[in-house]
Enzyme design. Structure first.
Site, mmCIF file in Angstrom:
data_model
loop_
_atom_site.group_PDB
_atom_site.id
_atom_site.type_symbol
_atom_site.label_atom_id
_atom_site.label_comp_id
_atom_site.label_asym_id
_atom_site.label_seq_id
_atom_site.Cartn_x
_atom_site.Cartn_y
_atom_site.Cartn_z
ATOM 1 N N LYS A 137 12.930 11.195 6.068
ATOM 2 C CA LYS A 137 13.186 10.715 4.703
ATOM 3 C C LYS A 137 13.647 11.861 3.809
ATOM 4 O O LYS A 137 14.584 11.722 3.026
ATOM 5 C CB LYS A 137 11.924 10.041 4.135
ATOM 6 C CG LYS A 137 11.617 8.702 4.810
ATOM 7 C CD LYS A 137 10.273 8.095 4.409
ATOM 8 C CE LYS A 137 10.030 6.804 5.198
ATOM 9 N NZ LYS A 137 8.760 6.135 4.889
ATOM 10 N N GLN A 156 3.417 7.681 1.967
ATOM 11 C CA GLN A 156 3.553 7.307 3.376
ATOM 12 C C GLN A 156 2.252 6.682 3.879
ATOM 13 O O GLN A 156 1.167 7.216 3.656
ATOM 14 C CB GLN A 156 3.926 8.556 4.204
ATOM 15 C CG GLN A 156 4.257 8.270 5.658
ATOM 16 C CD GLN A 156 5.508 7.417 5.859
ATOM 17 O OE1 GLN A 156 6.437 7.455 5.060
ATOM 18 N NE2 GLN A 156 5.530 6.630 6.922
ATOM 19 N N ASP A 169 9.461 1.668 -2.199
ATOM 20 C CA ASP A 169 9.030 1.066 -0.926
ATOM 21 C C ASP A 169 9.009 -0.460 -1.027
ATOM 22 O O ASP A 169 9.008 -1.155 -0.009
ATOM 23 C CB ASP A 169 7.601 1.532 -0.597
ATOM 24 C CG ASP A 169 7.536 2.418 0.627
ATOM 25 O OD1 ASP A 169 8.459 2.358 1.452
ATOM 26 O OD2 ASP A 169 6.548 3.166 0.742
HETATM 27 N N1 GUN Z 1 4.620 3.471 7.279
HETATM 28 C C1 GUN Z 1 5.372 2.788 8.163
HETATM 29 N N2 GUN Z 1 6.481 2.307 7.571
HETATM 30 C C2 GUN Z 1 6.423 2.684 6.284
HETATM 31 C C3 GUN Z 1 7.291 2.492 5.162
HETATM 32 O O1 GUN Z 1 8.340 1.860 5.229
HETATM 33 N N3 GUN Z 1 6.868 3.074 4.001
HETATM 34 C C4 GUN Z 1 5.719 3.761 3.900
HETATM 35 N N4 GUN Z 1 5.393 4.252 2.721
HETATM 36 N N5 GUN Z 1 4.889 3.953 4.906
HETATM 37 C C5 GUN Z 1 5.255 3.414 6.090
#
Ligand code: GUN
Length: 292
Positions: free
Chosen positions: A53, A97, A120
């Site tokens: 990311k 996350q 998100d």
């Molecule tokens: N953990 C697994 N997929 C995601 C996601 O798309 N966003 C976040 N914040 N955590 C995750």
């Protein structure tokens, strides 16, 4: 028949290049799109996702205000950081996350993020807006799946889509997006309470498998010509790899590529789209900040 492999990596790069162009234009107006990715602890999969990311963020020309916090960070400390970022007008997007360490209440953390910065799309306000078709941030993986179908020119209107999995991150939201007027699928949701998932998938034109388990979708379960979208990311031991593991999806790719019309590989299918749509949402958050 051999399926067309959906190159999620290439499509994600196209999306990201489009975002990077718009970032340049915004910067000329004096707005520097900025995202904070917050990682708590050192879960290896999370570290890998967050690294991806942040790399995409830098490549899009965005400002990176990410923070890596230790595993023993308290809920109060995390909530205080979110509050600080919520109030900081130079920060447009906040992403925490998941999963979080067990001593932190994930729900509380998601609720603490300002909906205007919820790139998100996990906050109940974002989920509600998506549900009733109001403007708002769409969750990245489900949105990425819709973009893949669209960019591949796959017809969705009137088709039967079967989603395997009912998580808040993928299964539930992708079901809603597939059923929206723009996509116009008839949607069936299968989950751990479903008896004989194959009896549903055999009638599916499009299958989205997000169960979190390898071999969930096998060749006996798929009708010839179906489209298979595999959201799974499972680490399995592989002594031939330097890391000691390799990634496989929730579907039996090698068998299914002989039956399906289109299929996403793992890695290189849905995964890169999640990151691309995060960058897309961050741009949108920055654009919205001017309109405010
Ligand atoms: N953990 C697994 N997929 C995601 C996601 O798309 N966003 C976040 N914040 N955590 C995750």
């Amino acid at each position: 028949m051999s399926a067309q492999i959906i190159d999620g990596k290439a499509i994600a790069l196209e999306v990201r290049a489009g975002v990077a162009e718009k970032v340049k234009a915004l910067k000329e107006k004096g707005v520097n799109p900025c995202l904070a990715v917050i990682l708590v602890g050192e879960n290896p999969a999370s570290v890998s996702y967050v690294t991806g990311k942040r790399k995409a963020l830098a490549e899009a020309g965005m400002v990176d205000r990410s923070e890596n916090l230790p595993e023993n960070t308290t809920e109060e400390e995390l909530l205080a950081l979110i509050d600080k970022l919520n109030k900081d007008d130079s920060v447009h997007g906040i992403l925490v996350q998941l999963p979080l360490p067990k001593h932190i209440n994930e729900d509380k953390v998601i609720m603490a993020i300002a909906p205007s910065k919820d790139v998100d799309g996990f906050h109940p306000v974002s989920v509600g807006n998506m549900m009733i078709g109001r403007p708002g941030f769409l969750p990245c993986t489900p949105h990425g799946i819709i973009v893949l179908l669209k960019r591949m020119g796959i017809q969705t209107s009137g088709k039967h889509a079967v989603v395997i999995g009912r998580s808040n991150i993928v299964g539930k939201p992708v079901s809603i997006l597939l059923a929206r007027k723009e996509t116009n699928c008839t949607v069936t949701i299968c989950h751990t309470g479903t008896k004989d998932i194959g009896s549903f998938t055999k009638n599916a034109d499009i299958i989205v498998v997000a169960s979190g388990h390898p071999h969930t979708l096998t060749k006996e379960m798929v009708k010839p010509g179906a489209v298979v979208i595999d959201v799974g990311v499972n680490r399995i031991p592989d002594a031939s790899k330097k890391s000691g593991f390799r990634l496989i999806g929730d579907a039996d790719f090698d068998d299914l590529k002989e039956i399906a019309s289109y299929i996403t590989p793992v890695p290189g299918g849905v995964g890169p789209m999640t990151i691309a749509m995060l960058i897309y949402n961050t741009l949108e958050a920055a654009e919205n900040s001017i309109k405010k």
